[in-house]
Design a protein around this motif. Structure first.
Motif, PDB file in Angstrom:
ATOM      1  N   THR A   1       0.835  -1.202   0.000  1.00 14.71           N
ATOM      2  CA  THR A   1       0.000   0.000   0.000  1.00 14.71           C
ATOM      3  C   THR A   1       0.866   1.247   0.000  1.00 14.71           C
ATOM      4  N   TRP A   2       1.878   1.282   0.878  1.00 13.01           N
ATOM      5  CA  TRP A   2       2.683   2.495   1.013  1.00 13.01           C
ATOM      6  C   TRP A   2       3.788   2.592  -0.024  1.00 13.01           C
ATOM      7  N   LEU A   3       4.282   1.437  -0.453  1.00 10.11           N
ATOM      8  CA  LEU A   3       5.257   1.467  -1.537  1.00 10.11           C
ATOM      9  C   LEU A   3       4.581   2.000  -2.804  1.00 10.11           C
ATOM     10  N   ALA A   4       3.332   1.606  -3.020  1.00  9.89           N
ATOM     11  CA  ALA A   4       2.585   2.091  -4.183  1.00  9.89           C
ATOM     12  C   ALA A   4       2.330   3.589  -4.053  1.00  9.89           C
TER      13      ALA A   4
ATOM     14  N   LEU B   1       7.305   0.983  -6.193  1.00  8.42           N
ATOM     15  CA  LEU B   1       7.174  -0.381  -6.701  1.00  8.42           C
ATOM     16  C   LEU B   1       7.883  -0.524  -8.034  1.00  8.42           C
ATOM     17  N   PRO B   2       8.325  -1.740  -8.368  1.00  4.64           N
ATOM     18  CA  PRO B   2       8.996  -1.937  -9.653  1.00  4.64           C
ATOM     19  C   PRO B   2       8.047  -1.700 -10.827  1.00  4.64           C
ATOM     20  N   GLY B   3       8.618  -1.560 -12.014  1.00  5.77           N
ATOM     21  CA  GLY B   3       7.849  -1.202 -13.197  1.00  5.77           C
ATOM     22  C   GLY B   3       6.724  -2.152 -13.560  1.00  5.77           C
ATOM     23  N   LYS B   4       6.865  -3.432 -13.197  1.00 12.04           N
ATOM     24  CA  LYS B   4       5.828  -4.389 -13.595  1.00 12.04           C
ATOM     25  C   LYS B   4       4.549  -4.244 -12.769  1.00 12.04           C
ATOM     26  N   ALA B   5       4.590  -3.392 -11.754  1.00  8.70           N
ATOM     27  CA  ALA B   5       3.408  -3.201 -10.926  1.00  8.70           C
ATOM     28  C   ALA B   5       2.503  -2.147 -11.558  1.00  8.70           C
ATOM     29  N   ALA B   6       1.234  -2.506 -11.734  1.00  6.18           N
ATOM     30  CA  ALA B   6       0.264  -1.543 -12.254  1.00  6.18           C
ATOM     31  C   ALA B   6      -0.528  -0.978 -11.086  1.00  6.18           C
ATOM     32  N   VAL B   7      -0.427   0.337 -10.889  1.00  4.29           N
ATOM     33  CA  VAL B   7      -1.099   0.971  -9.754  1.00  4.29           C
ATOM     34  C   VAL B   7      -2.325   1.730 -10.269  1.00  4.29           C
TER      35      VAL B   7
ATOM     36  N   LEU C   1      -0.550  11.645  -6.009  1.00  3.62           N
ATOM     37  CA  LEU C   1       0.748  10.973  -6.100  1.00  3.62           C
ATOM     38  C   LEU C   1       0.785   9.844  -7.126  1.00  3.62           C
ATOM     39  N   VAL C   2      -0.357   9.194  -7.374  1.00  7.29           N
ATOM     40  CA  VAL C   2      -0.354   8.095  -8.344  1.00  7.29           C
ATOM     41  C   VAL C   2      -0.162   8.674  -9.739  1.00  7.29           C
ATOM     42  N   GLY C   3       0.865   8.223 -10.397  1.00  4.29           N
ATOM     43  CA  GLY C   3       1.153   8.705 -11.750  1.00  4.29           C
ATOM     44  C   GLY C   3       1.856  10.053 -11.781  1.00  4.29           C
ATOM     45  N   ALA C   4       2.238  10.557 -10.614  1.00  4.77           N
ATOM     46  CA  ALA C   4       2.935  11.843 -10.583  1.00  4.77           C
ATOM     47  C   ALA C   4       4.334  11.693 -11.171  1.00  4.77           C
TER      48      ALA C   4
ATOM     49  N   ILE D   1       6.687  12.651   3.230  1.00  2.00           N
ATOM     50  CA  ILE D   1       6.427  11.313   3.761  1.00  2.00           C
ATOM     51  C   ILE D   1       7.760  10.562   3.801  1.00  2.00           C
ATOM     52  N   ALA D   2       8.173  10.156   4.986  1.00  2.00           N
ATOM     53  CA  ALA D   2       9.417   9.390   5.099  1.00  2.00           C
ATOM     54  C   ALA D   2       9.060   7.954   5.472  1.00  2.00           C
ATOM     55  N   MET D   3       9.930   7.037   5.111  1.00  4.43           N
ATOM     56  CA  MET D   3       9.637   5.625   5.379  1.00  4.43           C
ATOM     57  C   MET D   3      10.854   4.956   5.996  1.00  4.43           C
TER      58      MET D   3
END
Lengths: 332, 327
Positions: free
Chosen positions: A45-48, A53-59, A70-73, A86-88
């Protein structure tokens, strides 16, 4: 307006969905726990959200940080957010630190990047941060390498680095799992006092219900890529309503109980590619009815208390659901 | 100690030599420093401690996988034979080890049925057909299906793999099982399955078990007696019910207090300062004194003896008075 608003976030790896629409709001300064077993999607959830996430992940879906999506930014924008707003921090601190760079230098680098300081000023700020997270003799140990620190101190260094950008939200992904019991207590204590001092929000990802209860006011229980129960920590411990949550409580032995057998949840977590139709927990659930095997229950309820279950346990049943003499989980 | 104990260890010491750099002076690290313990059949001794406390080394010494520098292990009343002798090899079938990481303990290229039958082949138990039947019985005993014998480790889940490791460990009907963090790598809902399995096997076969773990809740649940280790020494030993309800040693108290109990605030807990000490730089006197809030001058100078403090309870602390011998 919430600090972070995740709506209908979905993730698929090579076409196999692993996250099935997460909705989650984090308010300013709030501490929220994400609990679940390995593979339930709590880290994804947070990596997305941070585009890690790596390129093969579709978000799919949306993650809003204030006004920003943030998605697609674009990458530049995400780099502003990561570590800045946001720090992790992660489970294994020694693999997150660069072993061939001096520890203080690595923190100073984060300071330079996020605070625009340089040279002696950056060094002074890094030492201040090391001091803040409780590294004894910070100025003296600035030039030590990560292997010269213990595991607990390495996690403190990671926290110091995360604080360099003065984040509004700290996502802590199993930060105490790899540490010894007494050191775990120290790190939990540190996170609590840092939150009080800085007012940042914390998302605490863990499989340890006990640790979560120490830090968080609110808990989301995840199972197989969905949030199945969401409520205040106090309510969750007093009366878990989802049979999975109840099962988790029964499966964990208690320090103050006797040698009675703990009650395991039968079966195993389904694999992402082979999800059962209907509720993902139904094959392991003692309360499953026909509808559970055919239809996916939606997360429903009020803001304060929501459960994704057709047969959610009421207060009475949740206390004695296991049908044995096992003590009720009390919230003193 | 009574004669009924299956395994008895007295004054075990294991020293490793470590060097700083290639030509540096050798320093002796006492990983295990005078451990005395015993396990009776059908009972479980829990061994808890932080990393570097010597709990895994103690497990290996109990099994005779390493020779102690000092002290002695007695198995079934007889001293442990020297390593790699025939007598030592014959003993292997009577004692087994269950590891933390099942994927590392299993061979990825060999079907699990073959791996479970390997100890039977090595110790030449029965005929080929009998061994095959035994493998099927073992797989069923640990809750796997017979038809899974042809599967490879990667085709199984973590919990199932740990069951395979346990099936292999009990294949030769051992009297002693040393479990080194057997459930630490498993998810919560699976942990309980494996713990119940170990308990059932113990009940059915009268196995003596040493259960090494850092998870106090699991240890509480499975053990009859618990030994707490700190820097190579046992600092407290007591029945499991007593030690967690009323820990006596300050370290045990801090350890018990560090387990997050839902509903209790962190504020009320004892949070130990400092790091677990390095076995290579052992503090003087009581090894725990630099982290102990109650330490006195005596603790810095004098090593506390491990003595009986109450009926059935032993502790090594100057502040816990020894039981008087007159009463």
């Amino acid at each position: 307006m919430p600090l972070v608003e995740i709506s209908n976030l979905g993730v698929a790896f090579s076409g196999v969905p692993v996250l099935h629409g997460i909705n989650l709001k984090i308010e300013k300064g709030e501490a929220v726990g994400l609990v679940g077993e390995s593979g339930c999607g709590k880290s994804v959830t947070w990596l997305a959200a941070l585009g890690l996430l790596p390129g093969k992940a579709a978000v799919s879906g949306s993650v809003r940080l204030g006004e920003e999506e943030l998605v697609g930014a674009p990458r530049e924008k995400l780099e502003q957010v990561r570590g800045g707003r946001i720090a992790m921090i992660f489970q294994d601190p020694s693999s997150s630190l660069n072993p061939v760079l001096r520890a203080g230098r690595q923190i100073a680098e984060a300071v330079e990047l996020h605070q625009g300081l340089a040279g002696a000023a950056a060094r002074a700020e890094a030492i201040r941060l090391m001091d803040l997270v409780g590294i004894p003799g910070a100025a003296r140990r600035f030039d030590n390498y990560p292997h010269e620190f213990s595991g607990g101190q390495n996690q403190r260094l990671m926290i110091a680095m995360a604080l360099a950008g003065k984040p509004d939200l700290l996502v802590a992904d199993e930060p105490t799992t790899a540490l010894d019991a007494t050191i775990q207590a120290q790190i939990l204590d540190l996170l609590i006092s840092l939150r009080q001092e800085t007012g940042m929000a914390i998302v605490f990802i863990s499989h340890d219900l006990g640790a979560v209860s120490q830090i968080c006011e609110r808990v989301c229980v995840m199972y197989a890529g969905r949030i199945v129960e969401q409520c205040s920590t106090e309510m969750l411990f007093r009366a878990p309503r989802h049979p999975y949550t109840r099962g988790l409580f029964d499966a964990i032995p208690r320090l103050d109980a006797g040698r009675e057998r703990s009650i395991p949840i039968p079966g195993t977590v389904p694999q992402a590619g082979r999800m059962p139709a209907g509720c993902a927990f139904a094959p392991r659930c003692g309360y499953a009815t026909d509808v559970c095997h055919n239809q996916v229950p939606a997360l429903s309820g009020t803001e304060g208390r929501a459960t994704a279950c057709f047969n959610a346990l009421d207060e009475m049943r949740s206390a004695t659901a296991s049908g044995t003499t096992k003590q009720k989980v009390e919230f003193a | 100690m009574t004669a009924a104990n299956l395994i008895e260890a007295a004054g075990l010491v294991k020293t490793y030599v470590s060097r700083k750099g290639l030509f540096g002076t050798a320093t002796h690290v006492r990983a295990v420093d005078g451990v005395t313990l015993s396990v009776a059949p059908s009972t479980t001794l829990g061994i808890v401690g932080e990393s570097g406390s010597g709990k895994s080394t103690t497990g290996r010494l109990l099994l005779g996988l390493e020779a102690p520098t000092e002290g002695e292990v007695k198995f079934d009343g007889k001293p442990m034979p020297a390593i790699k002798t025939n007598a030592w090899r014959d003993l292997r079938s009577r004692m087994q080890l269950v590891f933390q990481d099942p994927l590392a303990a299993l061979d990825r290229r060999v079907p699990i049925g073959t791996q479970v039958s390997e100890p039977l082949d090595i110790h030449a138990v029965g005929t080929e057909k009998e061994r095959q039947d035994r493998v099927e019985t073992l797989l069923t005993a640990v809750g796997l299906r017979r038809d899974q014998a042809g599967r490879y480790p990667h085709e199984l889940s973590g919990g199932q793999r740990q069951r395979v490791v346990i099936a292999r460990a009990i294949a030769t009907n051992p009297d002693l099982l040393v479990c080194d963090e057997p459930v630490s790598a498993l998810d919560v809902s699976i942990q309980a399955q494996v713990i119940n399995l170990l308990r059932d096997l113990q009940e059915a076969r009268g196995i003596a078990m040493a259960f090494i773990s850092h998870d106090l809740k699991v240890v509480r649940n499975i053990s009859d007696r618990v030994a707490v280790m700190y820097l190579g020494r046992i600092v407290e030993e007591a029945p499991s019910a007593d030690i967690f309800r009323r820990p006596l040693h300050p370290y045990t108290r801090a350890l018990v207090s560090s387990v997050p109990v839902p509903g209790t605030a962190l504020k009320d807990r004892i949070i130990l300062q400092g790091e677990p000490p390095n076995p290579a730089a052992r503090p003087s006197g009581c090894a725990f004194h630099p982290r102990c809030s109650m330490a006195t001058e005596r603790c810095k100078a004098e090593v506390p003896a491990f003595v009986t403090v109450e009926a059935g309870r032993k502790a090594a602390c100057h502040l816990v008075p020894a039981a008087s011998t007159e009463t």
